[in-house]
Each structure stands twice: as C-alpha cells, then as structure tokens.
Design a protein around this motif. Structure first.
Motif, mmCIF file in Angstrom:
data_model
loop_
_atom_site.group_PDB
_atom_site.id
_atom_site.type_symbol
_atom_site.label_atom_id
_atom_site.label_comp_id
_atom_site.label_asym_id
_atom_site.label_seq_id
_atom_site.Cartn_x
_atom_site.Cartn_y
_atom_site.Cartn_z
ATOM 1 N N SER A 15 64.341 20.441 9.846
ATOM 2 C CA SER A 15 63.993 19.017 9.943
ATOM 3 C C SER A 15 63.006 18.594 8.868
ATOM 4 N N ARG A 16 62.203 19.523 8.379
ATOM 5 C CA ARG A 16 61.200 19.168 7.374
ATOM 6 C C ARG A 16 61.838 18.812 6.034
ATOM 7 N N VAL A 17 62.982 19.421 5.731
ATOM 8 C CA VAL A 17 63.723 19.057 4.523
ATOM 9 C C VAL A 17 64.579 17.834 4.801
ATOM 10 N N TYR A 18 65.215 17.815 5.954
ATOM 11 C CA TYR A 18 66.133 16.728 6.315
ATOM 12 C C TYR A 18 65.439 15.376 6.349
ATOM 13 N N THR A 19 64.189 15.362 6.769
ATOM 14 C CA THR A 19 63.433 14.104 6.850
ATOM 15 C C THR A 19 62.699 13.774 5.551
ATOM 16 N N GLY A 20 62.766 14.666 4.578
ATOM 17 C CA GLY A 20 62.127 14.414 3.291
ATOM 18 C C GLY A 20 60.681 14.827 3.207
ATOM 19 N N ALA A 21 60.184 15.573 4.187
ATOM 20 C CA ALA A 21 58.771 15.956 4.201
ATOM 21 C C ALA A 21 58.462 17.125 3.270
ATOM 22 N N HIS A 22 59.474 17.994 3.030
ATOM 23 C CA HIS A 22 59.234 19.202 2.250
ATOM 24 C C HIS A 22 60.429 19.580 1.390
ATOM 25 N N PHE A 23 60.136 20.314 0.328
ATOM 26 C CA PHE A 23 61.171 20.970 -0.453
ATOM 27 C C PHE A 23 61.607 22.235 0.294
ATOM 28 N N PRO A 24 62.836 22.718 0.041
ATOM 29 C CA PRO A 24 63.286 23.956 0.705
ATOM 30 C C PRO A 24 62.360 25.141 0.501
ATOM 31 N N SER A 25 61.805 25.302 -0.698
ATOM 32 C CA SER A 25 60.917 26.441 -0.952
ATOM 33 C C SER A 25 59.635 26.344 -0.132
ATOM 34 N N ASP A 26 59.178 25.128 0.153
ATOM 35 C CA ASP A 26 58.005 24.950 1.019
ATOM 36 C C ASP A 26 58.280 25.523 2.401
ATOM 37 N N VAL A 27 59.489 25.232 2.886
ATOM 38 C CA VAL A 27 59.892 25.665 4.224
ATOM 39 C C VAL A 27 60.057 27.181 4.276
ATOM 40 N N LEU A 28 60.720 27.753 3.274
ATOM 41 C CA LEU A 28 60.927 29.195 3.247
ATOM 42 C C LEU A 28 59.599 29.944 3.148
ATOM 43 N N ALA A 29 58.707 29.459 2.292
ATOM 44 C CA ALA A 29 57.404 30.106 2.154
ATOM 45 C C ALA A 29 56.596 29.980 3.440
ATOM 46 N N GLY A 30 56.642 28.800 4.054
ATOM 47 C CA GLY A 30 55.925 28.616 5.312
ATOM 48 C C GLY A 30 56.450 29.534 6.406
ATOM 49 N N ALA A 31 57.773 29.649 6.498
ATOM 50 C CA ALA A 31 58.372 30.520 7.510
ATOM 51 C C ALA A 31 57.980 31.980 7.283
ATOM 52 N N ALA A 32 57.981 32.406 6.019
ATOM 53 C CA ALA A 32 57.605 33.783 5.708
ATOM 54 C C ALA A 32 56.149 34.051 6.073
ATOM 55 N N LEU A 33 55.274 33.096 5.766
ATOM 56 C CA LEU A 33 53.862 33.260 6.103
ATOM 57 C C LEU A 33 53.645 33.244 7.614
ATOM 58 N N GLY A 34 54.416 32.408 8.304
ATOM 59 C CA GLY A 34 54.304 32.363 9.762
ATOM 60 C C GLY A 34 54.721 33.671 10.402
ATOM 61 N N ALA A 35 55.831 34.231 9.927
ATOM 62 C CA ALA A 35 56.279 35.522 10.454
ATOM 63 C C ALA A 35 55.262 36.612 10.154
ATOM 64 N N ALA A 36 54.689 36.570 8.957
ATOM 65 C CA ALA A 36 53.669 37.556 8.593
ATOM 66 C C ALA A 36 52.453 37.445 9.514
ATOM 67 N N ALA A 37 52.098 36.216 9.878
ATOM 68 C CA ALA A 37 50.965 36.022 10.788
ATOM 69 C C ALA A 37 51.252 36.656 12.147
ATOM 70 N N ALA A 38 52.494 36.537 12.616
ATOM 71 C CA ALA A 38 52.851 37.133 13.900
ATOM 72 C C ALA A 38 52.735 38.658 13.853
ATOM 73 N N PHE A 39 53.166 39.266 12.745
ATOM 74 C CA PHE A 39 53.037 40.718 12.611
ATOM 75 C C PHE A 39 51.573 41.130 12.495
ATOM 76 N N ALA A 40 50.770 40.287 11.861
ATOM 77 C CA ALA A 40 49.342 40.579 11.764
ATOM 78 C C ALA A 40 48.693 40.548 13.144
ATOM 79 N N VAL A 41 49.100 39.585 13.961
ATOM 80 C CA VAL A 41 48.565 39.502 15.322
ATOM 81 C C VAL A 41 48.978 40.724 16.125
#
Length: 197
Positions: A161-187
C-alpha cells in the motif's frame, strides 16, 4: 508501549552519481508502474489499510486480537511482535531516516482516489510502515508459525500500500521490510524463548 513519533527531515535530493542515478531511475520506473496500475478493490482498500497502520495502530489492534484468544502461545507471539515493532520503529525513525535523506516520490502518476489524505512529511527511505509490518509479522512468526502465516498477508498488503498510494518508492519498502525483519531477529536474540537457545 508507544512508537517513536515521526521526525520532519524533509530535504532535497542527493548530488549526482552514475550508479545512484541508474538505480533511482529503475526504482522510479517501478514505482510508476505500480502506482499507475489499477488493481480491483485497491483504490478503496489499500489507502485505508495504509492509514490504519499509522503509528503502529493496526499492529497493536492485531496483537490485542491475538491476546484475546487467551492461549499462552498467541499471547507470547503478540508480545514478541510488539517488541520487534518497537525496536524497528525506534531504529527507523532515529537512525534510518537521518542517514538517507531521500525525498518522497512525485504523486503525478498516482490517481487522486488512491492518494493518502494526509501526506507524510518525513523523508522517504526507508519505509517505517513496511519496517513495522515486517517486524511485527516476523516477530509473531518466530514465536508461532501458524499465527505468523495468518499475519503475513496483512503485513504484505501494508507494505504494498505504501507504493500503491504514492508514499514510497519500492526500494524504500524493501529496505524497510528487511530492517523490520532484522529487528525481529535481534529481539529473539535478546529475548530468547523459554527453553530454547
């Protein structure tokens, strides 16, 4: 438990660089392809879903729903998901957006009907919504594969939805998702499950 508020870091684009220019061109073309394509039901559903994820509200509600099942496994999954979300949100908003000060994409190719009513004012990279979605879903999945599989489609839809609504570029979303997953593994490393290494 609260998430770190958005920080206004709006700034101009970085200076020219050949490799960066090629990457940004490809990223922009992919953004335009997604943002300009009509998906049945997307114009009505995805902007609302994106808005519901502001400040982690969607994930707090999802965690409450998991806890309401009154099963210890679901409650632990909800708690791990929220802990992961909190770490990801704090990292993205205090470090991530200060490091890469990328402006938001142009809304020109995005139909008016699917644009967010309130446009974000922070820098674009990485996507905080995607990071929170991936962090929560991954955190839940690391505790319970079943609940993780149930939450994953919702997290994926928020990221899309972040790309579909124009809020982000695809790379923003992919990088955010990767960082989010990394945070879960860190926890998980910081707070291992009882009885597991």
């Amino acid at each position: 438990m609260t998430t770190t508020p958005d920080i206004d870091l709006t700034t101009g684009p970085p200076g020219p660089h050949p490799l960066r220019s090629r990457f940004l061109t490809a990223d922009s073309r992919l953004f335009e392809a997604v943002a300009s394509r009509h998906w049945p039901g997307g114009d009505r559903f995805l902007p609302k879903l994106s808005h519901s994820a502001n400040h982690g509200l969607l994930w707090f509600a999802t965690a409450a729903a998991l806890a309401a099942t009154r099963t210890p496994h679901a409650r632990r999954a909800a708690a791990r998901g929220l802990a992961s979300l909190s770490l990801a949100s704090a990292t993205i908003n205090t470090v991530g957006k200060r490091t890469v000060r990328r402006p938001r994409p142009s809304l020109a190719p995005v139909p008016q009907a699917r644009r967010l009513k309130r446009q974000p004012i922070t820098t674009s990279f990485p996507s905080g919504h995607s990071a929170s979605a991936a962090a929560f879903a991954t955190g839940v999945a690391l505790e319970s594969h079943g609940w993780g599989a149930a939450v994953a489609p919702l997290a994926t839809a928020v990221a899309l939805s972040r790309v579909y609504t124009g809020a982000h570029f695809p790379s923003d979303v992919l990088a955010g998702a990767a960082l989010g997953a990394a945070a879960a593994f860190a926890v998980r490393r910081l707070l291992p499950e009882h009885g597991r290494h």
